[in-house]
Design an enzyme around this catalytic site. Structure first.
Site, PDB file in Angstrom:
ATOM      1  CG  ASN A 166     -30.509 -16.679  26.093  1.00 57.45           C
ATOM      2  OD1 ASN A 166     -31.316 -15.775  25.915  1.00 57.45           O
ATOM      3  ND2 ASN A 166     -29.391 -16.770  25.389  1.00 57.45           N
ATOM      4  CD  GLU A 264     -27.615 -10.957  20.247  1.00 60.67           C
ATOM      5  OE1 GLU A 264     -27.024 -11.785  19.505  1.00 60.67           O
ATOM      6  OE2 GLU A 264     -28.058 -11.234  21.353  1.00 60.67           O
ATOM      7  CB  CYS A 298     -26.290 -15.510  21.062  1.00 60.68           C
ATOM      8  SG  CYS A 298     -26.050 -14.029  22.066  1.00 60.68           S
ATOM      9  CD  GLU A 473     -29.379  -5.380  21.852  1.00 56.89           C
ATOM     10  OE1 GLU A 473     -28.805  -6.133  22.666  1.00 56.89           O
ATOM     11  OE2 GLU A 473     -30.576  -5.516  21.533  1.00 56.89           O
TER      12      GLU A 473
END
Length: 502
Positions: A166, A264, A298, A473
């Site tokens: 994505n 993640e 997300c 991150e």
């Protein structure tokens, strides 16, 4: 009605041919199989990749292992690695249009959005380069006259980096430069649907001066390429972004050799709106949060939790603005919502909407796939009357679908927000900062935006609670995630003997 931008055929388009990068060389796969990628908006083959097998992954891991154990990269000065990463950032900026075009035609995202993502990625590479010079340990001279403690921070080793379809270039940029800044070596597997820009990144890194074997890039399915990358005993850490389901499998695979894991994963992110909020700004943010990247994000603001007293007005205004959203050809700079990644994923999104309607939710806007002549597209969709136990309110749809729920009190809003398995991000809207802080502290999520949504910066950590993942991150500690700490306990002067003669 949503504004439609019909895709134009890619006339005379020649698909780009790619090889894998292993130990500093571009190479074909061991079996010579090819993966073809068709543009989800245009139906045309746009890329062909060499398909990796377990043998190819083994070669890549061994190249990374040798480069870490024997090569120069982990032993360079931080400044030397930093300078190479800065050079790479400049080269990414110079090739940004090429990279954005690849991401757009392979993923279906609007070209204007892809360009913005490339600009953000360049900033991340520069930020990671700066952190590489600042990585340090600690010293303790408070342990007594005979003891000095030194804590070193060393690169953890070989990293398997697995990225999704994505945000092809942006997400690899949230991982790879930090691993390199720490002195690690890597094997990278982008999604087999959107590998083009990551492979071009391999060209850039070699030209920038990254030594052979430090960055290896293989393309393949999760079963054939991803699984051995998560199980192999010569891999020291796995950094994965993708679905929660595959994240759990990744963690289980890595547990066999007790690798460090950074995950993640998914999200079902709420935007909570109170009656005193600036509705003009909120409505714009709600539409953006729900439809950005066609909802294949997300961080998508897919749950709207609105106070009962303003629910009717808010839903009406969001529906009106949704009619102005431009859906269609990703290569048109005016497009805001592009194509859905695959026909199968479009069918999954459509099924969520149909089931929600069957369970009693009202389709206020959209609600069905769009036939634009080419490709696969989903109408921006608003569902009201959603109950918290419906699948569309609890599960990650990963499409341009906004579910509207209502609340009466702050406690009720926070309870609804926390009633699912995810905890990636959230938004809260109120002119009363006490309200914002109360919600922000109560919602279990890695990021809580206040009177904005989906803003970001390289300096701010990103990651989730619960089934949205492990670790963070970005931010100043991102490089440290790719390190181990080692204690040097130094004794000075004569040592008291344990055995004493009688």
């Amino acid at each position: 009605m949503t504004v439609l931008v019909r895709p134009q055929a890619l006339a005379d388009f020649k698909p780009r041919e790619f090889q894998m990068l292993i130990d500093g060389r571009w190479t074909n796969g061991a079996e010579g199989r090819i993966i073809e990628r068709r543009s989800p908006a245009h139906g045309t083959v746009v890329s062909r990749y060499q398909a990796a097998t377990g043998a190819d992954v083994e070669r890549a891991i061994q190249a990374a292992r040798h480069a870490f154990d024997k090569g120069a990269w982990p032993r360079m000065k931080g400044a030397e690695r930093s300078n190479i990463l800065l050079k790479a950032a400049d080269m990414i900026a110079a090739r940004a249009e090429e990279l954005a075009f690849l991401d757009s035609i392979e993923s279906g995202k609007p070209i204007s959005q892809a360009r913005a993502e490339l600009a953000g990625a360049v900033d991340i590479w520069r930020y990671a380069a700066a952190l590489g010079r600042d990585l340090h340990g600690e010293s303790y001279n408070t342990l007594g006259e005979g003891t000095l403690g030194v804590v070193l921070r060393e690169a953890i080793g070989v990293i398997s980096i697995i990225t999704p379809w994505n945000f092809p270039f942006l997400i690899v940029s949230q991982k790879l430069p930090f691993a390199l800044a720490a002195g690690c070596t890597t094997v990278v597997k982008p999604s087999e649907l959107t590998s083009g820009s990551t492979l071009v990144l391999g060209e850039i890194l070699m030209e920038a001066g990254v030594p052979s074997g430090v960055v290896n890039i293989v393309v393949g399915t999760g079963a054939e390429a991803g699984t051995p990358m998560t199980e192999h005993p010569d891999v020291d850490m796995v950094s994965f972004t993708g679905s929660t389901t595959i994240g759990k499998l990744t963690m289980a695979n890595a547990a066999r050799t007790l690798k460090k894991v950074s995950l993640e994963l998914g999200g079902k992110n709420p935007q909570i709106i109170f009656p005193d909020a600036n509705l003009d700004e909120f409505v714009d943010a709600a539409v953006f949060g729900a439809y950005f990247n066609a909802g294949e994000c997300c961080n998508a603001g897919s749950r709207l939790i609105v106070h009962n007293s303003i629910a009717e007005e808010v839903v009406s205004r969001i529906a009106e603005l949704s009619k102005k959203v431009r859906v269609g050809d990703p290569l048109d700079p005016g497009t805001q919502v592009g194509a859905i990644i695959t026909p199968e994923h479009l069918a999954k999104i459509d099924n969520y909407v149909r089931n929600a309607a069957g369970d009693g939710a009202d389709i206020v806007h959209g609600g069905a796939p769009l036939d634009l002549g080419l490709g696969q597209f989903m109408a921006p969709t608003i569902l009201s009357g959603v109950k918290r136990d419906m699948a569309v309110a609890r599960e990650e749809v990963f499409g341009p679908v906004l579910s509207v729920l209502t609340f009466d009190t702050i406690e009720n809003a926070v309870d609804i927000a926390n009633s699912i398995d995810y905890g990636l991000s959230a938004g809260v809207w109120s002119r009363d900062m006490d309200t914002c802080l109360q919600v922000g502290r109560g919602v279990r999520a890695g990021t809580v935006w206040m009177n904005t949504f989906m803003d970001g910066a390289s300096e701010l950590p990103f990651g989730g609670y619960r089934q949205s993942g492990l670790g963070r991150e970005l931010g100043r500690h991102a490089v440290e995630d790719y390190t181990e700490t080692k204690t040097l306990n130094i004794h000075m002067g004569p040592r008291t003997a344990w055995w004493m003669p009688r």
